[in-house]
Write a protein that holds these residues in place. Structure first.
Motif, PDB file in Angstrom:
ATOM      1  N   GLN A 205       0.733  -1.133   0.028  1.00 54.15           N
ATOM      2  CA  GLN A 205       0.076  -0.013   0.112  1.00 54.15           C
ATOM      3  C   GLN A 205       0.578   1.202   0.025  1.00 54.15           C
ATOM      4  OE1 GLN A 205      -3.514  -0.033   2.695  1.00 54.15           O
ATOM      5  NE2 GLN A 205      -4.420   0.421   0.628  1.00 54.15           N
ATOM      6  N   TYR A 206       2.087   1.173   0.719  1.00 51.35           N
ATOM      7  CA  TYR A 206       3.175   2.327   0.443  1.00 51.35           C
ATOM      8  C   TYR A 206       3.378   2.705  -0.961  1.00 51.35           C
ATOM      9  CZ  TYR A 206       3.372   1.360   5.358  1.00 51.35           C
ATOM     10  OH  TYR A 206       3.065   1.026   6.599  1.00 51.35           O
ATOM     11  N   ASP A 208       1.343   2.130  -3.481  1.00 58.81           N
ATOM     12  CA  ASP A 208       0.188   2.321  -3.967  1.00 58.81           C
ATOM     13  C   ASP A 208      -0.002   4.052  -3.640  1.00 58.81           C
ATOM     14  OD1 ASP A 208      -0.614   0.264  -5.261  1.00 58.81           O
ATOM     15  OD2 ASP A 208      -2.019  -0.277  -3.686  1.00 58.81           O
ATOM     16  N   ALA A 209       0.087   4.347  -2.426  1.00 57.73           N
ATOM     17  CA  ALA A 209       0.233   5.716  -1.834  1.00 57.73           C
ATOM     18  C   ALA A 209       1.107   6.431  -2.948  1.00 57.73           C
ATOM     19  CB  ALA A 209       0.553   5.941  -0.672  1.00 57.73           C
ATOM     20  N   ALA A 210       2.348   6.042  -3.011  1.00 61.52           N
ATOM     21  CA  ALA A 210       3.485   6.931  -3.718  1.00 61.52           C
ATOM     22  C   ALA A 210       2.960   7.045  -5.074  1.00 61.52           C
ATOM     23  CB  ALA A 210       4.805   6.069  -3.919  1.00 61.52           C
ATOM     24  N   LYS A 211       2.452   6.077  -5.636  1.00 62.99           N
ATOM     25  CA  LYS A 211       1.882   6.206  -7.154  1.00 62.99           C
ATOM     26  C   LYS A 211       0.936   7.406  -7.133  1.00 62.99           C
ATOM     27  CE  LYS A 211       2.032   1.574  -9.116  1.00 62.99           C
ATOM     28  NZ  LYS A 211       1.543   0.288  -8.870  1.00 62.99           N
ATOM     29  N   ILE A 212      -0.256   7.116  -6.155  1.00 60.79           N
ATOM     30  CA  ILE A 212      -1.438   8.357  -6.039  1.00 60.79           C
ATOM     31  C   ILE A 212      -0.312   9.850  -5.807  1.00 60.79           C
ATOM     32  CG2 ILE A 212      -3.066   9.179  -4.722  1.00 60.79           C
ATOM     33  CD1 ILE A 212      -4.065   6.841  -6.120  1.00 60.79           C
ATOM     34  N   ASP A 213       0.526   9.974  -5.172  1.00 59.90           N
ATOM     35  CA  ASP A 213       1.222  11.158  -4.936  1.00 59.90           C
ATOM     36  C   ASP A 213       2.171  11.511  -6.174  1.00 59.90           C
ATOM     37  OD1 ASP A 213       0.169  11.492  -2.481  1.00 59.90           O
ATOM     38  OD2 ASP A 213       1.764  10.571  -1.389  1.00 59.90           O
ATOM     39  N   SER A 214       2.062  10.661  -7.338  1.00 58.94           N
ATOM     40  CA  SER A 214       2.900  10.888  -8.440  1.00 58.94           C
ATOM     41  C   SER A 214       4.455  10.939  -8.258  1.00 58.94           C
ATOM     42  CB  SER A 214       2.446  12.421  -9.088  1.00 58.94           C
ATOM     43  OG  SER A 214       1.088  12.393  -9.222  1.00 58.94           O
ATOM     44  N   THR A 215       4.721   9.918  -7.502  1.00 56.10           N
ATOM     45  CA  THR A 215       6.171   9.946  -7.019  1.00 56.10           C
ATOM     46  C   THR A 215       6.956   9.328  -8.217  1.00 56.10           C
ATOM     47  OG1 THR A 215       5.548   9.297  -4.965  1.00 56.10           O
ATOM     48  CG2 THR A 215       7.712   9.315  -5.368  1.00 56.10           C
ATOM     49  N   PRO A 216       7.928   9.894  -8.673  1.00 56.90           N
ATOM     50  CA  PRO A 216       8.908   9.551  -9.732  1.00 56.90           C
ATOM     51  C   PRO A 216       9.833   8.318  -9.138  1.00 56.90           C
ATOM     52  CG  PRO A 216       9.522  11.875  -9.496  1.00 56.90           C
ATOM     53  CD  PRO A 216       8.326  11.567  -8.422  1.00 56.90           C
ATOM     54  N   ARG A 219      12.700   8.530  -6.848  1.00 57.12           N
ATOM     55  CA  ARG A 219      12.380   8.926  -5.520  1.00 57.12           C
ATOM     56  C   ARG A 219      11.708   7.836  -4.842  1.00 57.12           C
ATOM     57  NH1 ARG A 219      11.638  13.851  -2.558  1.00 57.12           N
ATOM     58  NH2 ARG A 219       9.311  13.886  -2.079  1.00 57.12           N
ATOM     59  N   LYS A 223      13.210   7.328  -1.300  1.00 58.12           N
ATOM     60  CA  LYS A 223      12.396   7.660  -0.237  1.00 58.12           C
ATOM     61  C   LYS A 223      11.589   6.884   0.283  1.00 58.12           C
ATOM     62  CE  LYS A 223      13.990  12.201  -0.318  1.00 58.12           C
ATOM     63  NZ  LYS A 223      14.658  12.959   0.634  1.00 58.12           N
ATOM     64  N   ILE A 224      11.292   5.593  -0.275  1.00 56.31           N
ATOM     65  CA  ILE A 224      10.367   4.818   0.438  1.00 56.31           C
ATOM     66  C   ILE A 224      11.125   3.359   0.480  1.00 56.31           C
ATOM     67  CG2 ILE A 224       8.083   3.698   0.130  1.00 56.31           C
ATOM     68  CD1 ILE A 224       7.195   6.256  -1.342  1.00 56.31           C
ATOM     69  N   LEU A 228      12.302   2.008   4.143  1.00 56.90           N
ATOM     70  CA  LEU A 228      11.466   1.004   4.628  1.00 56.90           C
ATOM     71  C   LEU A 228      12.537  -0.159   4.616  1.00 56.90           C
ATOM     72  CD1 LEU A 228       8.053   1.255   2.862  1.00 56.90           C
ATOM     73  CD2 LEU A 228       8.668   1.613   5.255  1.00 56.90           C
TER      74      LEU A 228
END
Ligand SMILES: Nc1ncnc2c1ncn2[C@@H]1O[C@H](COP(=O)(O)OP(=O)(O)OP(=O)(O)O)[C@@H](O)[C@H]1O
Ligand SMILES: [Mg+2]
Lengths: 314, 374
Positions: A205-206, A208-216, A219, A223-224, A228
């Motif tokens: 889900q992290y 997924d959240a990063a995708k929603i936040d349009s993370t390159p 990054r 960053k994730i 983690l």
């Protein structure tokens, strides 16, 4: 109440019985040798005279340590060990991280690829060393037409001159380069395994959240994924350092018992030094060197733990 | 920006090959969300609400159908490029980042013309945090927050980038009653002010009714009814919708129609002109009962609960299919607590009858089918 206490006592007693085989083995093969190492290290000149026979007593002191540190060979070993460790731990960790992330992203053949990457782990390191020796070798050097190992042939394909990696007259840095490649390759599977396990336990889900936040992508990685995974990375680095300081068999595997290329600089390491001293019946010096190695590993691990506590999350 | 869902379907393949148990999570979903509206997606657990949101956000690929944002077909667009804000059902806050970093994260990803400078980002983050009242928790990690606080961080993170579409998956489920009311008003206000088209998932029908422009009631992946909250409440199209909306819930009875009259427990309780003789389910809203000594419907009195303005009469009846019959009447009505029976007349527009087989609504008298859609 009394009954209860009795029960605890009895349970404890039973627990000790169950532990007994392990405890006995530990006492014989771990605790006693450690104690003995301490003793021998602080008996001046222990070993040398003992061989001559007789019930000699030894003076208590730090002469062994002085001798070990003062002797040039040890400093060379220390330098080689440090150099190899500092080179191989970061390289292998970063490579393992990249490979683990790639492996984790591949869906088909994942198991198969995982197995391939794990193969070096179950292969004898001396045997691997001999294969590496063949790969970097130059056969018939000096007398007949030289024929090159696969590495030099590959260099040739790219139009580069063959390098004398490990044969007589090879340079120290060429030797170190070969060792670095070998050690990194040998260290990868364990690290990949640990990091891949870590990756697979990260909650999807992290991402997924990063995708929603349009993370390159990059990054997401820095960053994730890396934060983690930081507990696993810390573990891999710490065990990597410890393993690095104990490096020995790789050098024997490629360069043989002499631990150097013919006519080259010594590639001996600390563990190699300890073995040599033991072989020469210098148990006192070997013990002192072992304690020094222990102290170094201890300090480095402490620093590692301190840094990773600051850098890892959770 | 309006959102159009066209025949949207999601089928999850079965886990093992032997059993052919595909899960149809969402089936043939078609509706349009007008620009700037707040839609409440409502239904019992497992009916496909989250799956619908995931498809709109792009995290899950639909098995069939299309999704349009405005005029653009976004069905195959990756989630990164859809510009939606999503509050996950279980928050999915980045555990290694502080609240501040979590809220800043989407802003730091902005590229090109949208790129903000550091101070603007901080300001926006703080503003979003203030909206949900977590501006005093900015330096904590998610693990150091309560469930409700985490949920609010998730809302702030979704809001901060001013998305084109805001998707909220039960965003209030962990808040206490007061905060829930407050946050829901906040969400409503923010939504009105920003005009972000919003889909709000909940299984709390009261919540959905109170803030939505439109509600969509789902059951087992199939849309049951779409409409304005009041319309759906006043005019449910089937028994499921009637039962799902309203607190206290609607009272359901086994009943039958004979000669244009509705019979419950053998009593003719209401005229239902234009309905052929048949077995039906009758659903009566709690406010549809009028106590009357000469009433047509007799029930066995269980208890009377006075709740300020209203009186709630709890009674029983042979034909009831709900555990009790609960009617809410004006406090002016005096009902003796010691009476054995209580009698009611019924308000025709608060009584719905449904086919006993299909559970579809049967309209009688001046009842007419609700307008479908929005
Ligand atoms: N990845 C998946 N694989 C298989 N089945 C799934 C998957 N995700 C969801 N489902 C099934 O799809 C159906 C709809 O799930 P969904 O999460 O959309 O329900 P929901 O309406 O959000 O429920 P809740 O209110 O409990 O959150 C459920 O029956 C669920 O078991
Ligand atoms: Mg859900």
């Amino acid at each position: 109440m009394k009954n209860f206490l009795q029960k605890i006592k009895f349970d404890q007693w039973k627990a000790w019985i169950y532990l007994l085989p392990a405890v006995v083995l530990l006492l014989i093969f771990t605790v006693w040798p450690i104690f003995n190492t301490l003793r021998m290290a602080f008996w001046n000149g222990y070993g040398l005279f003992k061989e001559l026979g007789g019930e000699l007593t030894f003076e208590f002191g730090i002469k062994n340590f002085k001798w070990v540190v003062g002797y040039g060979g040890f400093i060379t070993c220390l330098k080689n060990t440090m150099l190899l460790t500092v080179l191989t731990v970061p390289i292998s960790t970063i490579l393992a991280l990249v490979i683990a992330v790639c492996l984790n992203a591949i869906k088909p053949f994942q198991r198969f690829l995982q197995t391939i990457f794990f193969l070096p782990y179950v292969t004898n390191s001396i045997a691997i060393g001999m294969v590496f020796e063949a790969m970097f070798n130059i056969v018939g050097f000096g007398t007949t037409m030289p024929s090159y190992g696969i590495i030099n042939n590959i260099l040739g394909v790219f139009g580069m001159d063959p390098v004398n990696w490990i044969n007589a007259g090879s340079s120290y840095w060429a030797n170190i380069a070969v060792l670095t490649v070998y050690i990194v390759w040998n260290a990868l599977p364990f690290k990949i395994l640990i990091l891949l396990g870590g990756l697979q336990s990260v909650n999807k889900q992290y991402y997924d959240a990063a995708k929603i936040d349009s993370t390159p992508r990059l990054r997401v990685f820095t960053k994730i994924t890396v934060p983690l995974l930081s507990p696993m990375i810390a573990y891999v680095v710490i065990t990597g350092f410890i393993g690095g300081f104990k490096e020995y068999s790789s050098i024997v595997g490629i360069f043989g018992d002499d631990m150097q290329a013919v006519g080259g600089e010594s590639l001996n390491t600390m563990v190699g030094y300890i073995y040599k001293q033991l072989g020469a019946n210098h148990e006192g010096d070997a013990s002192a060197a072992a304690l020094i190695l222990f102290a170094i590993i201890f300090v480095v691990t402490m620093i590692n733990m301190y840094v990773s506590k600051k850098k890892t999350h959770y | 920006m309006k959102i159009v869902l066209q025949n949207l379907t999601k089928v999850f393949p079965s886990r093992n090959k032997k059993s052919n148990e595909e899960v149809v999570a969402v089936s043939d979903l078609t509706f349009t969300i007008p620009d700037g509206k707040l839609v409440g997606l409502l239904g019992p657990s497992g009916c496909g609400k989250s799956t619908t949101l995931y498809m709109i956000s792009g995290l899950q690929k639909p098995t069939g159908g299309q999704i349009f944002f405005g005029e653009d077909d976004v069905t195959s667009l990756s989630p990164e490029n859809r510009g939606v804000g999503l509050v996950f059902q279980n928050y999915a806050l980045y555990p290694h980042m502080t609240v501040k970093q979590n809220i800043l994260f989407p802003l730091q990803n902005l590229k090109g013309a949208d790129k903000l400078d550091k101070n603007t980002m901080l300001e926006r983050a703080l503003e979003a945090a203030r909206l949900v009242q977590i501006d005093n928790l900015m330096d904590r990690k998610p693990s150091e927050l309560s469930g409700g606080q985490q949920q609010r961080v998730a809302i702030a993170r979704a809001l901060v980038k001013m998305p084109r579409v805001l998707l909220l998956d039960e965003p209030l489920s962990n808040l206490d009653a007061r905060l829930r009311l407050q946050t829901r008003e906040e969400i409503r206000r923010i939504q009105r002010e920003t005009g972000i088209t919003t889909i709000f998932v909940t299984h709390d029908q009261e919540e959905a009714m109170s803030i939505s422009d439109v509600i969509v009631v789902m059951k087992l992946g199939v849309v049951q009814q779409i409409g304005k909250p009041q319309t759906v409440y006043d005019n449910p199209v089937n028994l499921f919708v009637a039962k799902f909306l309203g607190t206290p819930p609607v009272n359901v009875f086994k009943a039958n129609v004979k000669g244009g009259k509705l019979y419950i427990n053998g009593e003719a309780v209401l005229d239902v002109p234009g309905v052929a003789d048949r077995d039906v389910f009758a659903a009566i809203r709690p406010e549809g009962f009028i106590p009357d000594e000469n009433g047509a419907m007799t029930c066995e009195l269980s208890s009377i609960e006075v709740m300020g303005r209203d009186v709630s009469i709890v009674s029983k009846n042979e034909a009831m299919l709900t555990p009790t019959i609960r009617s809410i009447v004006d406090a002016d009505y005096k009902v003796s607590a010691t009476a054995q029976n209580v009698k009611f007349n019924l308000k025709p527009h608060k009584v719905f009858i449904f086919d006993s087989q299909t559970e579809e609504r049967i309209y009688f008298g001046d009842q007419t089918a609700p307008e479908t859609g929005i």
